[in-house]
Design a protein around this motif. Structure first.
Motif, PDB file in Angstrom:
ATOM      1  N   VAL A  20       0.843  -1.200   0.000  1.00 41.13           N
ATOM      2  CA  VAL A  20       0.000   0.000   0.000  1.00 41.13           C
ATOM      3  C   VAL A  20       0.875   1.245   0.000  1.00 41.13           C
ATOM      4  O   VAL A  20       0.644   2.176  -0.773  1.00 41.13           O
ATOM      5  CB  VAL A  20      -0.944   0.008   1.228  1.00 41.13           C
ATOM      6  N   SER A  39      -1.764   2.049   6.805  1.00 40.44           N
ATOM      7  CA  SER A  39      -1.889   0.784   6.066  1.00 40.44           C
ATOM      8  C   SER A  39      -1.791  -0.396   7.030  1.00 40.44           C
ATOM      9  O   SER A  39      -2.508  -1.393   6.878  1.00 40.44           O
ATOM     10  CB  SER A  39      -0.843   0.685   4.959  1.00 40.44           C
ATOM     11  N   TRP A  82      -3.748  -1.870  -5.842  1.00 33.69           N
ATOM     12  CA  TRP A  82      -3.426  -2.601  -4.618  1.00 33.69           C
ATOM     13  C   TRP A  82      -4.134  -3.945  -4.571  1.00 33.69           C
ATOM     14  O   TRP A  82      -3.521  -4.969  -4.265  1.00 33.69           O
ATOM     15  CB  TRP A  82      -3.798  -1.743  -3.410  1.00 33.69           C
TER      16      TRP A  82
END
Length: 113
Positions: A20, A39, A82
């Motif tokens: 991320v 994250s 992602w």
């Protein structure tokens, strides 16, 4: 045994958090420490998602945790990148390896003609 297991697990989780971080930082200069911490928090909260792989829930968490750190126009592209790199790629790889293994077992166990 325990030290190597801990180290491998720590590296795996560090890579999850870093994915991320690297995706967002590649398109926007967000605060690095805050981005990494968010994250990590997002991934830890995502562990209690009742859906397989956190589908749907992790996307919402991404918008809540990571969204405020970048322009709104970058939210969807970074989210899709992602999820593709961190989730769907491994599902596709696993499906390929499973089918390849099945094909190989059939070829090995087939009677000669």
């Amino acid at each position: 045994f325990y030290a190597s297991g801990f180290a491998l697990t720590a590296l795996t989780w560090l890579a999850r958090y870093a994915l991320v971080f690297l995706i967002v930082r590649s398109v926007h200069a967000a605060d690095g420490l805050l981005l990494f911490a968010r994250s990590a928090a997002m991934m830890l909260v995502g562990l209690v998602m009742p859906t397989p792989g956190g589908s749907g829930g992790l996307e919402g968490l991404y918008a809540l945790f990571i969204g405020p750190l970048m322009p709104e126009a970058l939210l969807a592209p970074t989210l899709l990148t992602w999820r593709l790199l961190g989730y769907y790629l491994f599902i596709a790889l696993g499906a390929y390896l499973f089918l390849h293994q099945l094909h190989q077992r059939r070829a090995d166990g087939a009677p000669p003609h």
